[in-house]
Design a protein around this motif. Structure first.
Motif, PDB file in Angstrom:
ATOM      1  N   UNK A  37      46.625  36.227  33.110  1.00 10.66           N
ATOM      2  CA  UNK A  37      45.297  35.692  33.400  1.00 10.66           C
ATOM      3  C   UNK A  37      44.845  36.184  34.759  1.00 10.66           C
ATOM      4  N   UNK A  38      43.577  36.468  34.880  1.00  7.08           N
ATOM      5  CA  UNK A  38      42.970  36.824  36.161  1.00  7.08           C
ATOM      6  C   UNK A  38      42.189  35.609  36.643  1.00  7.08           C
ATOM      7  N   UNK A  39      42.555  35.082  37.800  1.00  7.62           N
ATOM      8  CA  UNK A  39      41.986  33.806  38.239  1.00  7.62           C
ATOM      9  C   UNK A  39      41.320  33.916  39.602  1.00  7.62           C
ATOM     10  N   UNK A  40      40.314  33.076  39.775  1.00  6.58           N
ATOM     11  CA  UNK A  40      39.679  32.835  41.064  1.00  6.58           C
ATOM     12  C   UNK A  40      39.886  31.357  41.344  1.00  6.58           C
ATOM     13  N   UNK A  41      40.635  31.027  42.393  1.00  8.47           N
ATOM     14  CA  UNK A  41      41.051  29.647  42.609  1.00  8.47           C
ATOM     15  C   UNK A  41      40.461  29.066  43.883  1.00  8.47           C
ATOM     16  N   UNK A  42      40.166  27.785  43.819  1.00  6.16           N
ATOM     17  CA  UNK A  42      39.641  27.065  44.974  1.00  6.16           C
ATOM     18  C   UNK A  42      40.677  27.071  46.100  1.00  6.16           C
ATOM     19  N   UNK A  43      40.237  27.458  47.301  1.00  9.07           N
ATOM     20  CA  UNK A  43      41.122  27.459  48.462  1.00  9.07           C
ATOM     21  C   UNK A  43      41.994  28.696  48.573  1.00  9.07           C
ATOM     22  N   UNK A  44      41.866  29.647  47.630  1.00  8.21           N
ATOM     23  CA  UNK A  44      42.657  30.874  47.667  1.00  8.21           C
ATOM     24  C   UNK A  44      41.727  32.081  47.703  1.00  8.21           C
ATOM     25  N   UNK A  45      42.067  33.071  48.521  1.00  6.23           N
ATOM     26  CA  UNK A  45      41.283  34.304  48.567  1.00  6.23           C
ATOM     27  C   UNK A  45      41.813  35.302  47.545  1.00  6.23           C
ATOM     28  N   UNK A  71      41.547  37.924  43.927  1.00  6.22           N
ATOM     29  CA  UNK A  71      41.635  37.817  42.469  1.00  6.22           C
ATOM     30  C   UNK A  71      43.112  37.750  42.102  1.00  6.22           C
ATOM     31  N   UNK A  72      43.540  36.594  41.628  1.00  9.53           N
ATOM     32  CA  UNK A  72      44.967  36.303  41.457  1.00  9.53           C
ATOM     33  C   UNK A  72      45.474  36.596  40.051  1.00  9.53           C
ATOM     34  N   UNK A  73      46.704  37.062  39.989  1.00 10.20           N
ATOM     35  CA  UNK A  73      47.423  37.211  38.722  1.00 10.20           C
ATOM     36  C   UNK A  73      48.145  35.894  38.443  1.00 10.20           C
ATOM     37  N   UNK A  74      47.863  35.302  37.296  1.00 13.10           N
ATOM     38  CA  UNK A  74      48.500  34.046  36.899  1.00 13.10           C
ATOM     39  C   UNK A  74      48.887  34.115  35.418  1.00 13.10           C
ATOM     40  N   UNK A  75      49.664  33.136  34.993  1.00 12.69           N
ATOM     41  CA  UNK A  75      49.972  32.961  33.571  1.00 12.69           C
ATOM     42  C   UNK A  75      50.611  34.168  32.923  1.00 12.69           C
ATOM     43  N   UNK A  76      51.553  34.813  33.620  1.00 13.04           N
ATOM     44  CA  UNK A  76      52.210  35.988  33.038  1.00 13.04           C
ATOM     45  C   UNK A  76      52.959  35.621  31.758  1.00 13.04           C
ATOM     46  N   UNK A  77      52.716  36.377  30.732  1.00 18.43           N
ATOM     47  CA  UNK A  77      53.404  36.171  29.457  1.00 18.43           C
ATOM     48  C   UNK A  77      54.778  36.833  29.503  1.00 18.43           C
ATOM     49  N   UNK A  78      55.814  36.054  29.269  1.00 13.57           N
ATOM     50  CA  UNK A  78      57.162  36.617  29.288  1.00 13.57           C
ATOM     51  C   UNK A  78      57.285  37.714  28.239  1.00 13.57           C
ATOM     52  N   UNK A 130      53.497  36.664  39.654  1.00  8.59           N
ATOM     53  CA  UNK A 130      52.566  35.550  39.813  1.00  8.59           C
ATOM     54  C   UNK A 130      52.086  35.497  41.256  1.00  8.59           C
ATOM     55  N   UNK A 131      50.774  35.426  41.441  1.00 12.60           N
ATOM     56  CA  UNK A 131      50.200  35.375  42.774  1.00 12.60           C
ATOM     57  C   UNK A 131      49.791  36.717  43.334  1.00 12.60           C
ATOM     58  N   UNK A 132      50.175  37.824  42.664  1.00 13.76           N
ATOM     59  CA  UNK A 132      49.711  39.143  43.094  1.00 13.76           C
ATOM     60  C   UNK A 132      48.187  39.145  43.179  1.00 13.76           C
ATOM     61  N   UNK A 133      47.652  39.872  44.161  1.00 11.60           N
ATOM     62  CA  UNK A 133      46.200  40.031  44.277  1.00 11.60           C
ATOM     63  C   UNK A 133      45.809  41.427  43.794  1.00 11.60           C
ATOM     64  N   UNK A 170      41.312  50.628  38.214  1.00 11.75           N
ATOM     65  CA  UNK A 170      41.000  52.032  37.909  1.00 11.75           C
ATOM     66  C   UNK A 170      40.378  52.745  39.107  1.00 11.75           C
ATOM     67  N   UNK A 171      40.898  52.449  40.290  1.00 13.75           N
ATOM     68  CA  UNK A 171      40.453  53.112  41.510  1.00 13.75           C
ATOM     69  C   UNK A 171      39.294  52.450  42.221  1.00 13.75           C
ATOM     70  N   UNK A 172      38.599  51.542  41.562  1.00 15.31           N
ATOM     71  CA  UNK A 172      37.462  50.852  42.179  1.00 15.31           C
ATOM     72  C   UNK A 172      37.953  49.672  43.011  1.00 15.31           C
ATOM     73  N   UNK A 173      37.545  49.629  44.295  1.00 18.16           N
ATOM     74  CA  UNK A 173      37.969  48.532  45.159  1.00 18.16           C
ATOM     75  C   UNK A 173      37.331  47.238  44.659  1.00 18.16           C
ATOM     76  N   UNK A 174      38.188  46.261  44.343  1.00 20.24           N
ATOM     77  CA  UNK A 174      37.719  45.049  43.655  1.00 20.24           C
ATOM     78  C   UNK A 174      37.839  43.791  44.499  1.00 20.24           C
ATOM     79  N   UNK A 175      38.550  43.855  45.617  1.00 22.20           N
ATOM     80  CA  UNK A 175      38.824  42.634  46.374  1.00 22.20           C
ATOM     81  C   UNK A 175      37.549  41.942  46.844  1.00 22.20           C
ATOM     82  N   UNK A 176      36.515  42.717  47.142  1.00 25.51           N
ATOM     83  CA  UNK A 176      35.272  42.132  47.642  1.00 25.51           C
ATOM     84  C   UNK A 176      34.243  41.877  46.549  1.00 25.51           C
ATOM     85  N   UNK A 177      34.585  42.204  45.298  1.00 21.14           N
ATOM     86  CA  UNK A 177      33.630  42.054  44.199  1.00 21.14           C
ATOM     87  C   UNK A 177      33.662  40.637  43.641  1.00 21.14           C
TER      88      UNK A 177
END
Length: 533
Positions: A22-30, A32-39, A50-53, A58-65
């Motif tokens: 899952x790709x998440x945007x969470x309250x209090x966290x900066x 785009x977070x990786x969550x809910x990894x399927x084993x 889990x928690x990776x940002x 595909x090469x496009x800077x996404x952190x500020x989007x």
């Protein structure tokens, strides 16, 4: 700067599969977070944590989007996507120190993985007078059957087979655990034509190192001698100039009665071509009316993905989905493979799961009966905000079998509209329903579109479609639709032409209703409330 160099992970999924996170945007966290990894899913096996940002897609800077734009970047990637990621601790430290994560000096480390993963290959062989032109070898006590003595210019050589290719499938059947003699016998029984799935030494090492199961969904189709065709047409004054029909004792939607000089003839459509997809939407599970509707929705343009009989037989021989060719060769216009499962984009927390996208606008009427496990879903609401949505649908549970999906928006509970109800009021309606429950729900994308069009979402939309389906006059043996200015459905001689259904009524289908009911528990998270049913 080196401590903030991202890792690069390339994910590939088969048609119908998810990337497994899952790709998440969470309250209090900066970020785009990786969550809910399927084993055992592609993301987890490739090394996502889990928690990776996610920094780049595909090469496009996404952190500020915005979150929705990052979702679109992933969605539009098709079946392969490349992520630049930074671990949670490193990301937070970089933010505290004001590090510019978009700096081009943060050259990605490929994380032991090539950006373009080697692929298995599909090879189709037709026996000549001298046979298939290869030999098989295996080492006693070791797994694997390998190609040897590939004769230059022979059938195997022309099909793209190389020395030391390892054989994975024969006509769609995995033979990796078969003994040598069993594989030989299977090939001999195949007759004059055969489809192989193989991996060369590089691809074999890659998939073994990643513990990824090899299947046709990962393969390249470039070696196959026959291929489906992508046909773009512009409607003429008399339409597209063909008839679409279903044939008795045949599966699929077929092109018939191509008019001379029509757009269909000019663009190379052939008699009895099978239509695989319309405007990027696979139609294998669609009924006749749904395919017609997809063509109508294209306006004056239509993209058909078709295959002739010989190509169809070849793909079926290997149990290969022709959509594999589409996704490999039409990346710039690939069919939507994902659906953003975000409930309310403006809320402090949102979550996106990448799943196959449903294109047809339709609410769903889900009827359930209670089991010992309840209904098998959570009802979620946001504190202080009207509106309810579905989460944590249990696979195989009552809600799942009734057609309910995660992040569906709840419109009615037992005929009562709950769009403006509080969470507690909606929960009470469900609890008071007894042993049966009826819910009218809609995917968020469908809900938003219908609201934008000013359409009231009620059970009548479903009932109108049901009436139209019950009262149509198609022949029980064949259905065909000519595609003039507006595609129309024709019936065999002597029967009345199918009644044209109004667009609004025609665009909604009834979901098959199953039976179940509620057991309630509470589960809350920051800024949100959910109820377990």
């Amino acid at each position: 700067m080196d401590s903030y160099r991202p890792k690069v992970i390339c994910l590939t999924k088969r048609p119908g599969q998810t990337f497994g996170f899952n790709l998440r945007l969470e309250h209090g966290e900066e970020g785009h977070l990786v969550r809910g990894l399927e084993m055992g899913g592609p993301a987890e096996l490739a090394g996502m944590k889990d928690g990776d940002r996610i920094l780049r897609v595909n090469g496009t800077f996404a952190d500020s989007l915005p979150h929705s734009e990052v979702v679109d970047l992933v969605r539009n990637s098709g079946t392969s996507v490349t992520f630049h990621l930074l671990g949670e601790a490193a990301y937070k430290q970089a933010k505290e120190k004001g590090v510019d994560l978009s700096d081009s000096q943060t050259t990605p480390v490929v994380n032991g993985e090539a950006k373009h993963s080697p692929k298995p290959k599909l090879c189709y062989l037709v026996k000549s007078s001298s046979g298939f032109g290869f030999s098989l070898c295996s080492v006693k006590g070791e797994p694997g059957v390998f190609m040897t003595e590939v004769i230059p210019g022979g059938a195997a050589d022309r099909a793209g087979i190389k020395l030391q290719d390892r054989l994975v499938e024969v006509n769609g059947d995995n033979i990796e655990n078969r003994i040598h003699d069993e594989v030989v016998a299977k090939i001999k029984m195949a007759g004059s034509s055969i489809m192989f799935l193989l991996v060369d030494e590089e691809a074999d090492r890659f998939y073994k190192s990643k513990h990824i199961k090899i299947g046709t969904w990962e393969a390249t189709t470039k070696h196959l001698p026959l291929q489906p065709r992508i046909v773009d047409m512009t409607k003429g004054s008399d339409g597209y100039g063909f008839v679409l029909r279903e044939e008795p004792n045949m599966t699929g939607h077929f092109v018939k009665n191509i008019e001379r000089g029509s757009p269909a003839e000019r663009e190379g459509i052939k008699e009895m071509d099978r239509v695989v997809a319309v405007n990027g939407k696979e139609v294998g599970n669609c009924n006749h009316e749904m395919v017609v509707d997809l063509i109508k929705k294209g306006g004056n343009k239509c993209c058909l993905f078709v295959m002739d009989r010989e190509t169809d037989k070849m793909y079926q021989l290997g149990n290969v989905s022709p959509m594999l060719y589409w996704e490999e060769n039409n990346n710039t216009n690939s069919p939507p493979s994902y659906n953003e499962a975000v409930m309310y984009p403006s809320l402090p927390q949102s979550s996106t799961s990448f799943e196959e996208k449903e294109e047809v606008l339709k609410p769903k009427l889900c009827r359930m009966e209670k089991t010992a496990q309840g209904y098998g879903f959570h009802l979620n609401g946001i504190q202080g905000v009207h509106g309810q949505f579905i989460r944590n649908v249990v696979k195989g549970g009552a809600a799942d079998r009734a057609g309910m999906e995660n992040n569906d928006i709840v419109v009615e509970v037992n005929g009562v509209n709950v769009e403006e109800c509080s969470h507690e009021e909606a929960v009470k309606l469900i609890r008071d329903s007894g042993d049966t429950l009826e819910m009218l729900v809609a995917k968020k994308s469908v809900y938003d579109q219908l609201k934008a069009d000013g359409v009231a979402i009620t059970k009548m939309l479903v009932l109108e479609t049901l009436y139209a389906q019950v009262h149509k006059t198609n022949s029980p043996e064949t259905k065909k639709t000519e595609i003039p200015e507006e595609p129309r459905a024709e019936s065999p001689a002597g029967s009345e032409r199918q009644r044209v259904i109004p667009a609004q009524a025609k665009s909604f289908d009834v979901v098959c209703s199953l039976f179940q009911s509620p057991s309630v528990s509470s589960n809350s998270s920051i800024g949100s409330v959910d109820e377990r049913f």
